[in-house]
Design a protein around this motif. Structure first.
Motif, PDB file in Angstrom:
ATOM      1  N   LYS A 180       0.795  -1.159   0.144  1.00 55.34           N
ATOM      2  CA  LYS A 180      -0.064  -0.102   0.096  1.00 55.34           C
ATOM      3  C   LYS A 180       0.883   1.442  -0.106  1.00 55.34           C
ATOM      4  N   SER A 181       2.045   1.068   0.635  1.00 45.61           N
ATOM      5  CA  SER A 181       2.685   2.530   0.958  1.00 45.61           C
ATOM      6  C   SER A 181       3.329   2.898  -0.373  1.00 45.61           C
ATOM      7  N   ILE A 182       3.394   2.043  -1.533  1.00 48.17           N
ATOM      8  CA  ILE A 182       3.999   2.470  -2.796  1.00 48.17           C
ATOM      9  C   ILE A 182       2.919   2.328  -4.125  1.00 48.17           C
ATOM     10  N   SER A 183       1.658   2.508  -3.606  1.00 52.99           N
ATOM     11  CA  SER A 183       0.606   2.247  -4.550  1.00 52.99           C
ATOM     12  C   SER A 183       0.592   3.593  -5.591  1.00 52.99           C
ATOM     13  N   GLY A 184       1.034   4.638  -5.165  1.00 54.27           N
ATOM     14  CA  GLY A 184       0.976   5.908  -5.984  1.00 54.27           C
ATOM     15  C   GLY A 184       2.468   6.124  -6.749  1.00 54.27           C
ATOM     16  N   ASN A 185       3.339   5.123  -6.378  1.00 55.30           N
ATOM     17  CA  ASN A 185       4.473   5.433  -7.132  1.00 55.30           C
ATOM     18  C   ASN A 185       4.620   5.004  -8.534  1.00 55.30           C
ATOM     19  N   PRO A 186       5.079   5.886  -9.393  1.00 49.53           N
ATOM     20  CA  PRO A 186       5.145   5.498 -10.901  1.00 49.53           C
ATOM     21  C   PRO A 186       6.157   4.572 -11.123  1.00 49.53           C
ATOM     22  N   LEU A 187       7.036   4.153 -10.336  1.00 49.77           N
ATOM     23  CA  LEU A 187       7.926   2.962 -10.673  1.00 49.77           C
ATOM     24  C   LEU A 187       7.640   1.905 -10.222  1.00 49.77           C
ATOM     25  N   HIS A 188       6.108   1.781  -9.631  1.00 52.89           N
ATOM     26  CA  HIS A 188       5.802   0.626  -9.384  1.00 52.89           C
ATOM     27  C   HIS A 188       4.494   0.324 -10.097  1.00 52.89           C
TER      28      HIS A 188
END
Length: 368
Positions: free
Chosen positions: A51-59
């Protein structure tokens, strides 16, 4: 056709599960690369883990099956990864004993499909890109079977002797990966790790099961006499080893990854109880034993021996000197430090536990 690899992109399978999500989170914290995260979201796959990287464009998360040939091929074509790290697997021995078909489908047929789809992708690359590409297959020490107390720890050359449907399915997948290297020259590397523990582990495995049971004042079940021995590896140490293997491992090789922490199951549970006795003393919490209805003095009183698992392996021990010598990897966590961090994580993430217990986490899967 001459494709060009996007040299900062890797495809991770099973990246919403326990080890896979820890690897993805660790990688996203420091590596400047794009991660395509393919996960079927079976019962142990949890979007809350990432959840902590849900908005990261690299993921980029993709809900799908490694056995889906069209899907895997389309992802490879779209993202041109430089590597695949295959964490996707059914891994719980008890479940494999009760119903083995999903273990065959995912661990064997899924790995086969992933190998074939990736091999065709690899063949389409330029000669230079083919040399750069890697397929890392993450496996288990359970493929080596059970050891006696006097036996030496298993090495990469130890004979395979799997004893459960789970370990047999993983052994089969290992053999497929090895064959694809020797037959086709496909650039594979196999890793065999010891028992992982740490944050984000589904509460059916021993350590999180004990922690959650203590939270709930339930008995702490231990198979047989509790003398079965495992080597315990903190999950982030495992992830750092995978990263080193990805960057510097030798194609066609196998690397054992161990924590140098052999302990009986009973010792593990007793250590956890002792730590809880210091942090949340049972005798100060007015806790009652669920079976005797007597006040608890120590959490160790909750330990209950239950009938042993079918075909329960007596001891696993792994020799990881090869990766230590060749890639200069060492585990940074002892069991004593790792278990404290693990308990702290579960204490601080009661909502994560609650959502699994109630099934709330599964609603996120339905939205995919």
């Amino acid at each position: 056709m001459q494709n060009s690899i996007l040299k900062n992109t890797i495809l991770v399978t099973g990246g919403a599960g326990f080890i896979g999500s820890n690897f993805v989170l660790q990688s996203m914290s420091y590596a400047d690369e794009k991660i395509i995260n393919l996960d079927l979201l079976t019962y142990a796959g949890n979007l809350q883990n990432i959840k902590s990287i849900s908005g990261n464009p690299l993921h980029v998360f993709v809900n799908g099956d490694i056995a889906d040939e069209l899907l895997v091929s389309s992802l490879l074509k779209k993202y041109n990864p430089k590597a695949i790290i295959n964490f996707a697997a059914e891994s719980h021995v008890d479940r494999s004993i009760e119903e083995s078909s999903q273990f065959i489908n995912t661990n064997i047929l899924g790995t086969y499909n992933l190998l074939e789809a990736t091999r065709h992708y690899w063949n389409s690359l330029s000669e230079e890109d083919r040399k750069l590409f890697r397929f890392i297959h993450v496996s288990t020490d359970e493929v080596y079977g059970s050891l006696e107390m006097t036996d030496s720890a298993t090495t990469e050359k130890s004979r395979y002797q799997p004893n459960s449907p789970y370990s047999a399915s993983k052994a089969a997948s290992d053999h497929l990966v090895r064959a694809w290297y020797h037959t086709y020259g496909f650039p594979t590397i196999i890793t065999n790790c010891s028992n992982n523990y740490g944050p984000l582990q589904f509460p059916e495995k021993l350590i999180p099961l004990v922690i959650v049971s203590i939270f709930e004042g339930k008995i702490l079940p231990i198979y047989g006499n509790g003398e079965n021995i495992r080597d315990w590896l903190f999950v982030t140490d495992h992830c750092s080893a995978i990263r080193l293997i990805l960057e510097n491992g030798k194609v066609g090789e196998t690397y054992n990854i161990g924590g140098n922490n052999e302990k009986t199951n009973l010792e593990v549970v007793q250590i956890i109880c002792s730590l809880f006795d210091k942090q949340l003393p049972a005798d100060k919490g007015n806790l009652i034993h669920p079976q005797t209805n007597k006040p608890l003095v120590s959490y160790s009183e909750l330990i209950t021996f239950v009938p042993d698992r079918l075909g329960h392996d007596k001891r696993y021990a792994i020799n990881s000197s090869k990766i230590q010598q060749e890639l200069h990897w060492r585990p940074t966590e002892s069991f004593e430090t790792g278990i404290v961090k693990t308990i702290e994580w579960y204490m601080n993430n009661r909502d994560w536990i609650s959502e699994i217990k109630t099934g709330e986490y599964s609603k996120l899967r339905a939205l995919q």
